[in-house]
Design a protein around this motif. Structure first.
Motif, short mmCIF file in Angstrom:
data_model
loop_
_atom_site.label_atom_id
_atom_site.label_comp_id
_atom_site.label_asym_id
_atom_site.label_seq_id
_atom_site.Cartn_x
_atom_site.Cartn_y
_atom_site.Cartn_z
N ARG A 105 -5.72 5.40 11.32
CA ARG A 105 -4.74 4.27 11.37
C ARG A 105 -5.12 3.40 10.36
O ARG A 105 -4.22 2.73 9.93
CB ARG A 105 -5.01 3.50 12.70
N THR A 106 -6.36 3.31 9.69
CA THR A 106 -6.55 2.45 8.82
C THR A 106 -5.71 2.42 7.50
O THR A 106 -5.47 1.26 6.96
CB THR A 106 -8.09 2.53 8.34
N SER A 107 -5.56 3.61 7.00
CA SER A 107 -4.58 3.84 5.77
C SER A 107 -3.37 3.17 5.91
O SER A 107 -2.82 2.24 5.21
CB SER A 107 -4.42 5.20 5.39
N PHE A 108 -2.47 3.50 7.38
CA PHE A 108 -1.43 2.54 7.54
C PHE A 108 -1.53 1.32 7.80
O PHE A 108 -0.53 0.39 7.04
CB PHE A 108 -0.83 3.47 9.01
N ILE A 109 -2.45 0.84 8.36
CA ILE A 109 -2.64 -0.78 8.61
C ILE A 109 -2.83 -1.23 7.12
O ILE A 109 -2.19 -2.36 6.89
CB ILE A 109 -3.97 -0.97 9.66
N ASP A 135 -1.11 -5.28 3.53
CA ASP A 135 -1.19 -5.58 2.08
C ASP A 135 -0.40 -4.97 1.08
O ASP A 135 -0.62 -4.96 -0.16
CB ASP A 135 -2.89 -5.81 1.63
N GLN A 136 0.08 -3.65 1.53
CA GLN A 136 0.89 -2.89 0.58
C GLN A 136 -0.17 -2.30 -0.42
O GLN A 136 0.17 -1.96 -1.63
CB GLN A 136 1.87 -3.54 -0.32
N LYS A 137 -1.53 -2.05 0.04
CA LYS A 137 -2.50 -1.49 -0.76
C LYS A 137 -2.79 -0.20 -0.18
O LYS A 137 -2.98 0.39 0.95
CB LYS A 137 -3.48 -2.35 -1.13
#
Length: 147
Positions: A85-89, A94-96
């Motif tokens: 989930r961290t990549s999506f969050i 932050d669009q990063k």
């Protein structure tokens, strides 16, 4: 899908321009309903025309034409467990993208495209259902295996 893209690329020089747009599943409800009709083998509604394909319209690349990869020495592989989930969050907030991921790479596409179907509520990730609009809580893999 790759076979279709390869066929499109073959025809690319026949046109003055080519644009491929990804349509988010939520904006593709009509096609989603049609695909479900086909997979469930339900009766087709009146006014809908059907053209049955009896063989694939695109030939998949033959395995014999693909060059075999040179044999590599045995390697040890270390896996690092990261919460999916961290990549999506991070992207939604932050669009990063994570370090080492180029914005035009295949890894970036696997985060950017699906992120349109996710929403953050109180810093928790939820997935929006494609046609139903139901919001589903996203959980770590370990918790999903317990359920």
């Amino acid at each position: 899908m790759d076979a279709f893209v390869m066929e499109i690329r073959k025809l690319e020089n026949k046109f003055s321009g080519l644009e491929i747009h990804h349509v988010v599943r939520n904006n593709n409800v009509g096609e989603d309903v049609c695909s479900k009709l086909g997979s469930d083998r339900e009766n087709v509604p009146s006014g809908v025309f059907v053209h049955k394909l009896h063989h694939p319209s695109i030939k998949a690349p033959d395995q014999s034409t693909i060059a075999p990869s040179p044999s590599e020495p045995d390697r040890e592989v270390m896996t690092i467990e990261v919460d999916w989930r961290t990549s999506f969050i991070d992207f939604i907030k932050d669009q990063k993208l994570h370090l080492g991921i180029d914005a035009k790479s295949a890894k970036a596409v696997r985060i950017i495209r699906p992120s349109k179907s996710y929403v953050l509520v109180d810093d928790k990730l939820y997935k929006c259902g494609s046609a139903s609009g139901i919001v589903m809580k996203c959980v770590p893999v370990e918790k999903g295996k317990e359920i």
